[in-house]
Design an enzyme around this catalytic site. Structure first.
Site, short mmCIF file in Angstrom:
data_model
loop_
_atom_site.label_atom_id
_atom_site.label_comp_id
_atom_site.label_asym_id
_atom_site.label_seq_id
_atom_site.Cartn_x
_atom_site.Cartn_y
_atom_site.Cartn_z
N ARG A 160 0.87 -1.19 0.00
CA ARG A 160 0.00 0.00 0.00
C ARG A 160 0.90 1.23 0.00
NH1 ARG A 160 -4.91 0.25 4.06
NH2 ARG A 160 -5.65 1.77 2.53
N GLN A 173 -14.88 2.53 7.75
CA GLN A 173 -14.04 2.16 8.91
C GLN A 173 -14.55 2.81 10.20
OE1 GLN A 173 -12.84 3.10 5.92
NE2 GLN A 173 -10.81 2.30 5.52
N ASN A 176 -4.50 11.68 5.38
CA ASN A 176 -5.31 10.74 6.16
C ASN A 176 -6.48 10.31 5.28
OD1 ASN A 176 -5.81 9.35 8.70
ND2 ASN A 176 -7.55 10.70 8.97
N ASP A 222 -1.73 9.02 7.98
CA ASP A 222 -0.98 7.97 7.28
C ASP A 222 0.41 8.44 6.89
OD1 ASP A 222 -3.96 7.17 6.79
OD2 ASP A 222 -2.71 5.39 6.50
#
Ligand code: MRU
Length: 376
Positions: free
Chosen positions: A94, A207, A258, A248
């Site tokens: 990723r 999420q 993010n 992130d």
């Protein structure tokens, strides 16, 4: 943290067979709680890619254990070359969360001094365990610093519940324990500071609705799930005291990548003069980047995640329904970048700082040399 009153981490080594790494399958939550076994570097790669594990700190630690698993299968003769190959392979699982590259590069460097595959294999397990414990300690420290912010607001509100808005899941599931954005909430709750959390559902993978809401309910923290587009309205009506999100990848200048939609919440918070905090460990700071919008790679995911909605069917099984006609084009950007000017402050394991290079470097002075070497 708690799952049905039992304490869990999100990743651990099998107690009876140390060649197996176990993770919680986050794709099934909150409907089913399943543990998945990883045997190889390819298993670790796939678990990151298909989001069995997700969230920046957990992706990083899974990458570190992936290196360990890779060394189990490596050859005594060529393990050094093989290590470099599966390090690059794992890093490609990723693209946005920098934790993956940072922890894998750290592993490779630490293992480079080993004189045999067997020694490297033992060392890899030690180091992956150490990185895991380090992330837990960092999350807990973020919790302590962030809790002070909540406590201050609570005092100003005469102990009325502090309303915190969060986006996506920057909770313990995204880390190993505590979480980043959620750690201050857990700490405040433990100190009996009254809080209530607005949980953005976080389309397309939900999420927030699926993971954060489940986490908070396992711990008994008052919360309400809201559609992604409700935050601005709540802010205009005085129903949000502060926002806390995760990251992130944060640049040395404080720009924050993010989950997609974070930027819009930051804009709404700015317009309504509501503090917007980003909670992150230093393993999410990319000291080689200065301009988040230009430089941070933004993952584009399968458009099926937008076209299909997954959930629990009436028969109790997990299933999907299509929500968009088959002809309309769809895109699926996984993350966005919130420029530093909209971030009130960063909550890190070393303390709270303004989202700018000078203040970040004051907290992490050892990184000054790294920044200068990239600027030259
Ligand atoms: O795509 P995901 O679920 O991995 O995205 C996770 C997030 O955006 C989190 O907010 C981020 O990783 C911070 S986790 C502490």
């Amino acid at each position: 943290m708690q799952v049905n009153a039992k304490n869990y981490h999100t990743i651990w080594v099998h107690s009876e067979n140390k060649q197996i790494v176990r993770v919680i399958d986050q794709r099934k939550l909150p409907f089913e709680f399943e543990v998945v076994d990883l045997y190889t570097a390819a298993d670790a790669f796939e678990a990151i890619r298909n989001m069995t594990v997700r969230g920046a700190p957990l992706i990083g630690v899974t990458g570190a254990y992936g290196i360990y698993l890779g060394l189990i299968g490596a050859t005594d003769l060529n393990w050094r070359t093989e290590l470099l190959t599966f390090a690059e392979y794992l890093k490609s699982a990723r693209p946005t969360a920098v934790n993956l590259a940072i922890l894998i590069d750290e592993m490779v460097e630490l293992l480079s001094v080993c004189s045999s595959r067997e020694l490297a294999y033992d060392r890899a397990l030690e180091e992956a365990d150490r990185m895991k414990l380090r992330e837990i300690a960092w999350s807990e420290a973020i919790g302590d610093f962030g809790c002070e912010l909540i406590a201050e607001i609570s005092k100003r509100k005469d102990d009325k519940p502090v309303n915190i808005l969060t986006h996506c899941n920057a909770g313990w599931l995204a880390c190993i324990d505590w979480g980043t954005a959620t750690a201050p909430m857990y700490k405040a709750f433990q100190k009996q500071i009254p809080i209530h959390v607005w949980v953005d559902e976080t389309r397309p993978r939900n999420q927030g609705a699926r993971l954060t809401a489940w986490e908070l309910s396992q711990e008994g923290i008052p919360h309400t799930v809201i559609p992604d587009n409700a935050g601005g309205h709540l802010m205009q009506h005085g129903l949000v005291d502060l926002c806390i999100v995760g990251s992130d990848r944060t640049t040395s200048t404080g720009d924050v990548a993010n989950k997609i939609g974070t930027y819009l919440k930051a804009l709404a918070a700015y317009d309504n003069k509501i503090p917007f905090y980003v909670a992150l460990p230093s393993s999410s700071i990319d000291f080689t980047m200065k301009d988040g919008i230009k430089e941070i790679p933004i993952e584009q995911r399968d458009t099926d995640e937008v076209c299909w909605m997954e959930g629990q069917l009436e028969n109790g099984k997990i299933g999907k329904v299509r929500i968009i006609n088959e002809k309309s084009p769809v895109t699926n950007f996984g993350f966005d970048v919130t420029p530093a000017k909209y971030v009130t402050a960063l909550i890190t394991e070393r303390g709270i700082c303004k989202a700018n290079e000078e203040d970040i470097l004051n907290l992490f002075p050892e990184m000054r040399g790294k920044i200068n070497s990239y600027t030259d």
